[in-house]
Design a protein around this motif. Structure first.
Motif, mmCIF file in Angstrom:
data_model
loop_
_atom_site.group_PDB
_atom_site.id
_atom_site.type_symbol
_atom_site.label_atom_id
_atom_site.label_comp_id
_atom_site.label_asym_id
_atom_site.label_seq_id
_atom_site.Cartn_x
_atom_site.Cartn_y
_atom_site.Cartn_z
ATOM 1 N N GLU A 30 21.660 29.713 34.289
ATOM 2 C CA GLU A 30 23.055 29.287 34.267
ATOM 3 C C GLU A 30 23.545 28.904 35.659
ATOM 4 N N HIS A 31 22.920 29.462 36.680
ATOM 5 C CA HIS A 31 23.363 29.191 38.043
ATOM 6 C C HIS A 31 22.632 27.999 38.662
ATOM 7 N N LEU A 32 21.756 27.381 37.899
ATOM 8 C CA LEU A 32 21.016 26.220 38.406
ATOM 9 C C LEU A 32 21.670 24.925 37.949
ATOM 10 N N THR A 33 21.556 23.879 38.770
ATOM 11 C CA THR A 33 22.012 22.559 38.364
ATOM 12 C C THR A 33 21.010 21.981 37.368
ATOM 13 N N PRO A 34 21.408 20.953 36.603
ATOM 14 C CA PRO A 34 20.437 20.310 35.687
ATOM 15 C C PRO A 34 19.192 19.824 36.421
ATOM 16 N N GLU A 35 19.362 19.330 37.627
ATOM 17 C CA GLU A 35 18.219 18.839 38.397
ATOM 18 C C GLU A 35 17.261 19.978 38.743
ATOM 19 N N GLU A 36 17.831 21.144 39.114
ATOM 20 C CA GLU A 36 16.996 22.301 39.420
ATOM 21 C C GLU A 36 16.293 22.842 38.177
ATOM 22 N N ILE A 37 16.996 22.805 37.053
ATOM 23 C CA ILE A 37 16.372 23.232 35.793
ATOM 24 C C ILE A 37 15.201 22.310 35.449
ATOM 25 N N LEU A 38 15.403 21.024 35.622
ATOM 26 C CA LEU A 38 14.327 20.051 35.358
ATOM 27 C C LEU A 38 13.116 20.353 36.231
ATOM 28 N N GLU A 39 13.368 20.622 37.505
ATOM 29 C CA GLU A 39 12.261 20.886 38.407
ATOM 30 C C GLU A 39 11.515 22.158 38.009
ATOM 31 N N LEU A 40 12.257 23.197 37.637
ATOM 32 C CA LEU A 40 11.643 24.437 37.190
ATOM 33 C C LEU A 40 10.791 24.206 35.941
ATOM 34 N N ALA A 41 11.325 23.444 34.988
ATOM 35 C CA ALA A 41 10.585 23.152 33.755
ATOM 36 C C ALA A 41 9.331 22.336 34.048
ATOM 37 N N ASP A 42 9.466 21.370 34.944
ATOM 38 C CA ASP A 42 8.306 20.545 35.295
ATOM 39 C C ASP A 42 7.185 21.390 35.881
#
Length: 511
Positions: A30-42
């Motif tokens: 919840e504290h991550l931006t969409p871009e950070e979430i994308l990077e984590l998922a990648d």
């Protein structure tokens, strides 16, 4: 990832760089931006944890839902959303959920279609278009896996329309058209487009192959298959659609190129053997040879002599001297025809024993190059087929031909024209190619009675026994024969050949 005969798509997970988030799924996103979430998922997907990656991608999509409509028009949220859906589709595909992958790839394409016109920033437009092209490419691969070949073709075509340098989309489109939809003409078109993308140098192709020659070889092989798909097909030259040429010849040249690019391409070797075994392929067509040398004219002599180490022109004259007992015994010949004269390399060697020398070639540009390089060498030049011009210029005293008869397979029509045109006692001195040592062994195993064979170079090799037989039938007696080994290069390999000096005997004489 999925593959299609060497053509592999980009992994969409490479769209954004990876760094500090490789093992942070346990954290509250919840504290991550969409871009950070994308990077984590990648990073999670790259670590071969697709089920965890799916959960993270879905959370990233949820974090944008409800706000995306307003943010997409102003920021790069569209790029992030497209990446989330595209990479989520890839994650689904890696778990075997192809239908789930189709849904996510389609969602990415629909999202692009709904919002791309609202984006003003050109860099965001470009990034969004590139990602969507990849989504369409992956969708095509997934539809193939599901057996939906028409949908796969449509997806590949859409990817190529978004990204004009997406060679793999075109290559895979060609394979679907050829293998499943039975549309060889359309396949041929897109194979050629893919080939052109990979061989042009102005723009780097999308995801260039690590071994381009292997891919280019596969494309040429596929081009050859498309050409030979049906006996009912008709073939024309690209630069002159009004001129029909044998499809077997066009296919053979494609297979030749495939083997030149990848000598281990056994499929191309097999197809080359099959197509050249066709008895209807007796010589290279005049249109093909003309176009070949029209394109080659300006660099012909430099390439042949300086780059390929060609020595056949001088060797032919030396052999001719030997055939007549030495240079001092060689007479002057009244009418000499230089058949396939090129830039005059051979003609120059024989000028001092020629009262009248006529240069003949199919290529007008090559004739012009000869006149520039060696002004005054020829008393007359003619553009046309040597078999016709021989008859126009009879009686001929001497015919010389250095590496021009190699575009004839069946020598009978050529030798018949020489027989008809040479005066009694007239001579012919010419070179032919022999098969390479490796190719000769294969021919002896598979076709011990071979007469001629089209080689990977696109030129014909001839069996000495066949040349002797045709000569005897046409009142042309061999007075001198010599093997030539390494008289020019083909790539890094030596080319083998023969020199023949023949003399016409009276029709009723015993040979």
């Amino acid at each position: 990832m999925k593959n299609k005969f060497l053509f592999t798509g980009l992994m969409a997970i490479a769209l954004l760089s990876s760094s500090a988030y490789s093992r942070r799924y346990e954290m509250n996103v919840e504290h991550l931006t969409p871009e950070e979430i994308l990077e984590l998922a990648d990073n999670t997907l790259a670590s071969n944890e697709p089920l965890e990656a799916i959960k993270i991608y879905e959370q990233g999509i949820s974090s944008i839902d409800g706000t995306a409509t307003t943010r997409i028009n102003q920021h790069d949220t569209l790029v992030t959303s497209l990446s989330l859906y595209t990479n989520l589709g890839t994650a689904y595909s890696s778990t075997g959920n192809e239908r789930g992958a189709v849904e996510k790839y389609r969602h990415a394409i629909l999202l692009f279609s709904n919002h791309i016109e609202d984006i003003v920033d050109e860099s965001i437009q470009k990034a969004a278009t590139d990602i969507t092209a990849q989504a369409a490419f992956f969708l095509g691969m997934t539809q193939e896996e599901l057996g939906n070949h028409r949908k796969a073709a449509d997806s590949y075509a859409f990817a190529a329309s978004l990204d004009p340098y997406h060679w793999a989309a075109l290559a895979n489109l060609g394979a679907v058209l050829q293998d499943h939809l039975r549309e060889p003409a359309e396949a041929l078109l897109v194979y050629n487009q893919a080939y052109d993308i990979l061989t042009q140098t102005k723009v780097e192709p999308t995801d260039p192959p690590s071994e381009p020659k292997l891919v280019l070889s596969q494309l040429q092989y596929r081009i050859g298959l498309s050409i030979t798909y049906s006996e009912k097909q008709k073939c024309v030259l690209k630069d002159d659609p009004t001129k029909e040429v044998p499809c077997s010849e066009m296919a053979a040249n494609a297979f030749n190129y495939a083997i030149e690019l990848d000598p281990t391409n056994e499929n191309a070797k097999h197809m080359l053997a099959a197509v050249t075994a066709d008895a209807t392929m007796r010589r290279a067509s005049n249109d093909y040879v003309t176009q070949l040398f029209e394109d080659y004219a300006g660099n012909f002599e430099h390439s042949l002599v300086d780059e390929l180490g060609y020595t056949g022109y001088a060797t032919l004259r030396r052999a001719f001297n030997d055939a007549l007992g030495g240079e001092e015994k060689v007479p002057i010949f009244d009418v000499v025809v230089d058949a396939g004269c090129g830039t005059g390399l051979v003609g120059e060697q024989f000028r001092n024993i020629s009262s009248t020398m006529i240069g003949v070639d199919l290529s007008p540009s090559i004739i012009q190059e000869a006149m520039k390089a060696r002004p005054g060498l020829y008393d007359e030049t003619k553009v046309g087929d040597v078999t016709q011009i021989f008859r126009e210029k009879k009686p001929i005293s001497l015919i010389i031909a250095g590496d021009s008869y190699i575009y004839f397979g069946d020598l009978v029509p050529l030798f018949q024209s020489m027989e008809e045109s040479l005066k009694d006692g007239g001579m012919a001195a010419f070179t032919l190619e022999n098969a390479s040592d490796e190719f000769y062994e294969k021919l002896q195993e598979t076709k011990p009675d071979w007469r001629w064979q089209l080689q990977p170079s696109g030129r014909f090799a001839h069996n000495k026994k066949y040349v002797e037989t045709v000569g005897r039938e046409c009142s042309l007696q061999i007075v001198y024969y010599e093997e030539m080994r390494g008289f020019r290069k083909e790539g890094a390999k030596d080319v083998n050949g023969h020199i023949f000096v023949m003399q016409k005997v009276a029709h009723h004489a015993e040979l």
